[in-house]
Scaffold this motif. Structure first.
Motif, PDB file in Angstrom:
ATOM      1  N   LEU A   1       0.867  -1.172   0.000  1.00  0.00           N
ATOM      2  CA  LEU A   1       0.000   0.000   0.000  1.00  0.00           C
ATOM      3  C   LEU A   1       0.904   1.222   0.000  1.00  0.00           C
ATOM      4  CD1 LEU A   1      -2.912  -0.606   2.551  1.00  0.00           C
ATOM      5  CD2 LEU A   1      -2.911  -0.881   0.079  1.00  0.00           C
ATOM      6  N   ILE A   2       0.449   2.263  -0.658  1.00  0.00           N
ATOM      7  CA  ILE A   2       1.133   3.555  -0.611  1.00  0.00           C
ATOM      8  C   ILE A   2       0.180   4.496   0.112  1.00  0.00           C
ATOM      9  CG2 ILE A   2       2.175   5.412  -1.941  1.00  0.00           C
ATOM     10  CD1 ILE A   2       2.584   3.380  -4.219  1.00  0.00           C
ATOM     11  N   PRO A   3       0.242   4.501   1.460  1.00  0.00           N
ATOM     12  CA  PRO A   3      -0.685   5.340   2.225  1.00  0.00           C
ATOM     13  C   PRO A   3      -0.314   6.824   2.126  1.00  0.00           C
ATOM     14  CG  PRO A   3       0.236   3.575   3.583  1.00  0.00           C
ATOM     15  CD  PRO A   3       1.036   3.649   2.329  1.00  0.00           C
ATOM     16  N   ILE A   4      -1.281   7.619   1.725  1.00  0.00           N
ATOM     17  CA  ILE A   4      -1.106   9.068   1.664  1.00  0.00           C
ATOM     18  C   ILE A   4      -1.665   9.641   2.964  1.00  0.00           C
ATOM     19  CG2 ILE A   4      -1.695  11.191   0.455  1.00  0.00           C
ATOM     20  CD1 ILE A   4      -2.033   9.421  -2.090  1.00  0.00           C
ATOM     21  N   VAL A   5      -0.810  10.285   3.733  1.00  0.00           N
ATOM     22  CA  VAL A   5      -1.222  10.893   4.994  1.00  0.00           C
ATOM     23  C   VAL A   5      -1.720  12.297   4.668  1.00  0.00           C
ATOM     24  CG1 VAL A   5      -0.496  11.583   7.303  1.00  0.00           C
ATOM     25  CG2 VAL A   5       0.493   9.537   6.245  1.00  0.00           C
ATOM     26  N   LEU A   6      -3.016  12.512   4.885  1.00  0.00           N
ATOM     27  CA  LEU A   6      -3.628  13.795   4.553  1.00  0.00           C
ATOM     28  C   LEU A   6      -3.375  14.797   5.666  1.00  0.00           C
ATOM     29  CD1 LEU A   6      -6.987  12.404   3.151  1.00  0.00           C
ATOM     30  CD2 LEU A   6      -4.925  13.021   1.890  1.00  0.00           C
ATOM     31  N   GLY A   7      -3.103  16.014   5.283  1.00  0.00           N
ATOM     32  CA  GLY A   7      -2.840  17.085   6.242  1.00  0.00           C
ATOM     33  C   GLY A   7      -2.544  18.351   5.477  1.00  0.00           C
ATOM     34  N   PRO A   8      -2.046  19.378   6.159  1.00  0.00           N
ATOM     35  CA  PRO A   8      -1.713  20.620   5.457  1.00  0.00           C
ATOM     36  C   PRO A   8      -0.779  20.365   4.274  1.00  0.00           C
ATOM     37  CG  PRO A   8      -1.541  20.932   7.821  1.00  0.00           C
ATOM     38  CD  PRO A   8      -1.775  19.467   7.593  1.00  0.00           C
ATOM     39  N   GLN A   9       0.173  19.449   4.463  1.00  0.00           N
ATOM     40  CA  GLN A   9       1.042  19.014   3.376  1.00  0.00           C
ATOM     41  C   GLN A   9       0.952  17.497   3.315  1.00  0.00           C
ATOM     42  OE1 GLN A   9       4.951  20.775   4.231  1.00  0.00           O
ATOM     43  NE2 GLN A   9       4.606  21.975   2.379  1.00  0.00           N
ATOM     44  N   PRO A  10       0.200  16.940   2.362  1.00  0.00           N
ATOM     45  CA  PRO A  10       0.096  15.473   2.277  1.00  0.00           C
ATOM     46  C   PRO A  10       1.474  14.841   2.157  1.00  0.00           C
ATOM     47  CG  PRO A  10      -1.469  16.529   0.817  1.00  0.00           C
ATOM     48  CD  PRO A  10      -0.561  17.604   1.332  1.00  0.00           C
ATOM     49  N   SER A  11       1.623  13.688   2.772  1.00  0.00           N
ATOM     50  CA  SER A  11       2.884  12.961   2.715  1.00  0.00           C
ATOM     51  C   SER A  11       2.595  11.481   2.515  1.00  0.00           C
ATOM     52  CB  SER A  11       3.695  13.194   3.992  1.00  0.00           C
ATOM     53  OG  SER A  11       2.962  12.759   5.122  1.00  0.00           O
ATOM     54  N   ILE A  12       3.633  10.718   2.288  1.00  0.00           N
ATOM     55  CA  ILE A  12       3.497   9.278   2.074  1.00  0.00           C
ATOM     56  C   ILE A  12       4.080   8.561   3.277  1.00  0.00           C
ATOM     57  CG2 ILE A  12       4.218   7.332   0.640  1.00  0.00           C
ATOM     58  CD1 ILE A  12       4.170   9.230  -1.734  1.00  0.00           C
ATOM     59  N   LEU A  13       3.356   7.583   3.801  1.00  0.00           N
ATOM     60  CA  LEU A  13       3.796   6.824   4.957  1.00  0.00           C
ATOM     61  C   LEU A  13       4.737   5.705   4.511  1.00  0.00           C
ATOM     62  CD1 LEU A  13       1.832   5.796   7.997  1.00  0.00           C
ATOM     63  CD2 LEU A  13       3.006   4.000   6.748  1.00  0.00           C
ATOM     64  N   LEU A  14       5.893   5.636   5.144  1.00  0.00           N
ATOM     65  CA  LEU A  14       6.858   4.570   4.893  1.00  0.00           C
ATOM     66  C   LEU A  14       7.151   3.858   6.203  1.00  0.00           C
ATOM     67  CD1 LEU A  14       9.340   6.596   2.669  1.00  0.00           C
ATOM     68  CD2 LEU A  14       7.762   4.829   1.885  1.00  0.00           C
ATOM     69  N   THR A  15       7.608   2.623   6.122  1.00  0.00           N
ATOM     70  CA  THR A  15       8.014   1.881   7.311  1.00  0.00           C
ATOM     71  C   THR A  15       9.513   1.618   7.228  1.00  0.00           C
ATOM     72  OG1 THR A  15       7.628  -0.296   6.312  1.00  0.00           O
ATOM     73  CG2 THR A  15       5.771   0.722   7.441  1.00  0.00           C
ATOM     74  N   LYS A  16      10.132   1.378   8.389  1.00  0.00           N
ATOM     75  CA  LYS A  16      11.539   0.977   8.414  1.00  0.00           C
ATOM     76  C   LYS A  16      11.614  -0.379   9.097  1.00  0.00           C
ATOM     77  CE  LYS A  16      16.202   2.171   9.655  1.00  0.00           C
ATOM     78  NZ  LYS A  16      17.113   3.083  10.308  1.00  0.00           N
ATOM     79  N   ARG A  17      12.164  -1.349   8.372  1.00  0.00           N
ATOM     80  CA  ARG A  17      12.279  -2.701   8.908  1.00  0.00           C
ATOM     81  C   ARG A  17      13.360  -2.732   9.988  1.00  0.00           C
ATOM     82  NH1 ARG A  17       9.966  -6.768   6.098  1.00  0.00           N
ATOM     83  NH2 ARG A  17      11.666  -8.181   6.555  1.00  0.00           N
ATOM     84  N   THR A  18      13.143  -3.524  11.029  1.00  0.00           N
ATOM     85  CA  THR A  18      14.111  -3.592  12.118  1.00  0.00           C
ATOM     86  C   THR A  18      15.435  -4.177  11.632  1.00  0.00           C
ATOM     87  OG1 THR A  18      13.272  -5.735  12.834  1.00  0.00           O
ATOM     88  CG2 THR A  18      12.317  -3.801  13.886  1.00  0.00           C
ATOM     89  N   SER A  19      16.489  -3.832  12.322  1.00  0.00           N
ATOM     90  CA  SER A  19      17.835  -4.220  11.880  1.00  0.00           C
ATOM     91  C   SER A  19      18.174  -5.674  12.170  1.00  0.00           C
ATOM     92  CB  SER A  19      18.873  -3.314  12.531  1.00  0.00           C
ATOM     93  OG  SER A  19      18.782  -3.419  13.934  1.00  0.00           O
ATOM     94  N   HIS A  20      17.391  -6.377  12.967  1.00  0.00           N
ATOM     95  CA  HIS A  20      17.722  -7.762  13.307  1.00  0.00           C
ATOM     96  C   HIS A  20      17.057  -8.796  12.377  1.00  0.00           C
ATOM     97  CE1 HIS A  20      13.881  -7.294  15.438  1.00  0.00           C
ATOM     98  NE2 HIS A  20      13.762  -8.595  15.318  1.00  0.00           N
ATOM     99  N   LEU A  21      16.297  -8.358  11.389  1.00  0.00           N
ATOM    100  CA  LEU A  21      15.633  -9.301  10.491  1.00  0.00           C
ATOM    101  C   LEU A  21      16.640  -9.975   9.560  1.00  0.00           C
ATOM    102  CD1 LEU A  21      12.507  -7.176   9.542  1.00  0.00           C
ATOM    103  CD2 LEU A  21      12.592  -9.127  11.093  1.00  0.00           C
ATOM    104  N   ALA A  22      16.336 -11.210   9.171  1.00  0.00           N
ATOM    105  CA  ALA A  22      17.226 -11.961   8.278  1.00  0.00           C
ATOM    106  C   ALA A  22      17.207 -11.408   6.857  1.00  0.00           C
ATOM    107  CB  ALA A  22      16.842 -13.439   8.276  1.00  0.00           C
ATOM    108  N   LYS A  23      16.044 -10.903   6.436  1.00  0.00           N
ATOM    109  CA  LYS A  23      15.919 -10.380   5.077  1.00  0.00           C
ATOM    110  C   LYS A  23      15.477  -8.922   5.109  1.00  0.00           C
ATOM    111  CE  LYS A  23      14.856 -14.779   2.907  1.00  0.00           C
ATOM    112  NZ  LYS A  23      13.917 -15.516   2.088  1.00  0.00           N
ATOM    113  N   HIS A  24      16.083  -8.119   4.275  1.00  0.00           N
ATOM    114  CA  HIS A  24      15.718  -6.713   4.088  1.00  0.00           C
ATOM    115  C   HIS A  24      15.837  -5.894   5.372  1.00  0.00           C
ATOM    116  CE1 HIS A  24      14.273  -8.320   0.326  1.00  0.00           C
ATOM    117  NE2 HIS A  24      13.407  -9.068   0.955  1.00  0.00           N
TER     118      HIS A  24
END
Length: 123
Positions: A39-62
């Protein structure tokens, strides 16, 4: 990281893998892409932005990667269901609160995934 490097890392790969000079090209030639949906979530507000996630550093992949919420499509699962399920698991956004604005073309990425993106406003 400079802008050109960032654009290169997130850019869709060409349909013809010939220009690639790395092992990544073999995935396209041999059809070894893993289907995924995000999903490409668009966060609505005075300046719309796109929500991104950051995967934790201990995962085996990515590990540590910044990405849209989503993931690998399970066998027999529709891409939209995958995107909704993974988003709910990753950021807690219930599928009942998601309004799909559209589906973008699938995009083969360097990590050997064929990603189907869906655009939604964050409500």
């Amino acid at each position: 990281m400079d802008e050109a490097t960032l654009r290169d890392r997130i850019a869709c790969l060409p349909a013809d893998p010939a220009p690639l000079a790395s092992d990544d090209a073999s995935a396209f030639v041999e059809g070894r892409l893993t289907p995924a949906a995000v999903l490409i979530p668009i966060v609505l507000g005075p300046q719309p932005s796109i929500l991104l996630t950051k995967r934790t550093s201990h995962l085996a992949k990515h590990a540590g990667q910044v990405s849209f919420p989503g993931g690998r499509i399970d066998p027999g699962e529709e891409p939209l269901n995958t995107a909704l399920r993974e988003t709910e698991e990753e950021i807690g956004l219930p599928r009942a609160r998601v309004e799909i604005l559209g589906r973008l073309d699938s995009c083969a990425v360097r990590s050997r995934f064929d990603v189907t993106p869906f655009v939604v406003p964050d409500q």
